[in-house]
Scaffold this motif. Structure first.
Motif, PDB file in Angstrom:
ATOM      1  N   GLU A 213       0.821  -1.216   0.000  1.00 44.85           N
ATOM      2  CA  GLU A 213       0.000   0.000   0.000  1.00 44.85           C
ATOM      3  C   GLU A 213       0.855   1.266   0.000  1.00 44.85           C
ATOM      4  N   ALA A 214       2.003   1.207   0.661  1.00 46.29           N
ATOM      5  CA  ALA A 214       2.879   2.376   0.777  1.00 46.29           C
ATOM      6  C   ALA A 214       3.395   2.863  -0.579  1.00 46.29           C
ATOM      7  N   VAL A 215       3.436   1.986  -1.573  1.00 45.29           N
ATOM      8  CA  VAL A 215       3.925   2.373  -2.905  1.00 45.29           C
ATOM      9  C   VAL A 215       2.810   2.279  -3.953  1.00 45.29           C
ATOM     10  N   GLY A 216       1.575   2.242  -3.497  1.00 44.46           N
ATOM     11  CA  GLY A 216       0.423   2.095  -4.386  1.00 44.46           C
ATOM     12  C   GLY A 216       0.258   3.195  -5.409  1.00 44.46           C
ATOM     13  N   ASP A 217       0.761   4.392  -5.111  1.00 40.15           N
ATOM     14  CA  ASP A 217       0.609   5.516  -6.042  1.00 40.15           C
ATOM     15  C   ASP A 217       1.751   5.633  -7.041  1.00 40.15           C
ATOM     16  N   THR A 218       2.819   4.850  -6.879  1.00 38.83           N
ATOM     17  CA  THR A 218       3.964   4.985  -7.790  1.00 38.83           C
ATOM     18  C   THR A 218       4.348   3.691  -8.493  1.00 38.83           C
ATOM     19  N   LEU A 219       4.073   2.544  -7.879  1.00 46.32           N
ATOM     20  CA  LEU A 219       4.554   1.268  -8.420  1.00 46.32           C
ATOM     21  C   LEU A 219       3.896   0.945  -9.764  1.00 46.32           C
TER      22      LEU A 219
ATOM     23  N   LEU B 184      -2.629  -0.908  -5.779  1.00 48.72           N
ATOM     24  CA  LEU B 184      -1.578  -0.601  -6.752  1.00 48.72           C
ATOM     25  C   LEU B 184      -2.193   0.110  -7.962  1.00 48.72           C
ATOM     26  N   ARG B 185      -2.515   1.357  -7.767  1.00 49.18           N
ATOM     27  CA  ARG B 185      -3.304   2.130  -8.726  1.00 49.18           C
ATOM     28  C   ARG B 185      -2.613   2.437 -10.050  1.00 49.18           C
ATOM     29  N   LYS B 186      -1.282   2.294 -10.127  1.00 50.29           N
ATOM     30  CA  LYS B 186      -0.564   2.592 -11.373  1.00 50.29           C
ATOM     31  C   LYS B 186       0.091   1.355 -11.978  1.00 50.29           C
ATOM     32  N   LEU B 187      -0.211   0.187 -11.440  1.00 52.56           N
ATOM     33  CA  LEU B 187       0.472  -1.035 -11.873  1.00 52.56           C
ATOM     34  C   LEU B 187       0.152  -1.368 -13.327  1.00 52.56           C
ATOM     35  N   LYS B 188       1.223  -1.489 -14.137  1.00 56.93           N
ATOM     36  CA  LYS B 188       1.092  -1.852 -15.543  1.00 56.93           C
ATOM     37  C   LYS B 188       1.543  -3.285 -15.791  1.00 56.93           C
ATOM     38  N   VAL B 189       2.541  -3.732 -15.029  1.00 59.54           N
ATOM     39  CA  VAL B 189       3.152  -5.040 -15.243  1.00 59.54           C
ATOM     40  C   VAL B 189       3.101  -5.832 -13.940  1.00 59.54           C
ATOM     41  N   LEU B 190       2.551  -7.040 -14.010  1.00 61.52           N
ATOM     42  CA  LEU B 190       2.516  -7.935 -12.855  1.00 61.52           C
ATOM     43  C   LEU B 190       3.011  -9.301 -13.295  1.00 61.52           C
ATOM     44  N   TYR B 191       4.204  -9.645 -12.860  1.00 61.12           N
ATOM     45  CA  TYR B 191       4.764 -10.965 -13.128  1.00 61.12           C
ATOM     46  C   TYR B 191       4.601 -11.774 -11.860  1.00 61.12           C
ATOM     47  N   MET B 192       3.658 -12.706 -11.860  1.00 62.47           N
ATOM     48  CA  MET B 192       3.439 -13.538 -10.677  1.00 62.47           C
ATOM     49  C   MET B 192       3.230 -15.003 -11.046  1.00 62.47           C
ATOM     50  N   ALA B 193       4.085 -15.472 -11.936  1.00 59.10           N
ATOM     51  CA  ALA B 193       4.067 -16.889 -12.311  1.00 59.10           C
ATOM     52  C   ALA B 193       4.514 -17.739 -11.139  1.00 59.10           C
ATOM     53  N   ASN B 194       4.100 -18.983 -11.165  1.00 62.24           N
ATOM     54  CA  ASN B 194       4.561 -19.970 -10.199  1.00 62.24           C
ATOM     55  C   ASN B 194       4.352 -19.549  -8.748  1.00 62.24           C
TER      56      ASN B 194
END
Length: 188
Positions: A90-96, A115-125
């Motif tokens: 949450e602490a980096v939700g506005d920039t990550l 994570l309001r600005k998240l464009k890329v989420l790599y969460m395989a495996n």
């Protein structure tokens, strides 16, 4: 048995390896593959106010903490740890913008909506088993463009076409899934 490396010790070694550069001024800090490994993130990370990319991959971290103050963090790499949840982001939700968190033990996506600005989420495996968890990504569908989700129990036994169709149904604005560009229907 060697005691774990603290964030403070890892940053001290990073500084030695970078000709005395102060980590507080650095934009890219790589703390992956520490030996002994880092087991805990802590408030020391909050001093890295200029850091835009932080890698803590391939350690033994169980919880995400200490990110308060990292007001410029855009890319966070936490792959190959023992992380079980998104709590602490949450602490980096506005920039990550990018979160690399593959090869962990995440089964629930609760908290991803911060994570309001998240464009890329790599969460395989990871250990996601339920479509309802994947559906939580709808909260950030307006920004999320690139998702890597292969290797989660949810998709292990699915036919690829069924998998892509089900993800598209839930995340129609996604541009790339597991490295493959999504087909968009411009006729709509």
């Amino acid at each position: 048995m060697a005691r774990s490396t603290t964030i403070k010790d890892a940053l001290k070694r990073w500084q030695e390896d970078h000709d005395g550069q102060n980590p507080i001024e650095a934009e890219d800090i790589q703390l992956q593959f520490r030996w002994p490994p880092i087991e805990r993130m802590d408030g020391t990370l909050g001093t890295l106010v200029n850091c835009q990319k932080l890698s803590l991959s391939s350690n033994m971290i169980e919880k995400i903490t200490g990110l308060n103050g990292m007001k410029n963090l855009r890319i966070l790499a936490l792959g190959r740890n023992y992380i079980k949840s998104f709590n602490g982001l949450e602490a980096v939700g506005d920039t990550l913008e990018e979160l690399w968190i593959s090869y962990n033990q995440i089964d629930k996506l609760k908290g991803v909506e911060s994570l309001r600005k998240l464009k890329v989420l790599y969460m395989a495996n990871n250990t996601v088993r339920d479509w309802a968890e994947l559906a939580r990504l709808q909260a950030i569908a307006g920004t999320l463009e690139d998702l890597v989700f292969a290797g989660n129990p949810l998709v292990e036994n699915l036919d690829e076409a069924v998998y892509f169709r089900e993800v598209t149904k839930r995340l129609p604005t996604l541009k790339k899934l597991d490295g493959i560009p999504m087909l968009t229907d411009d006729a709509e």
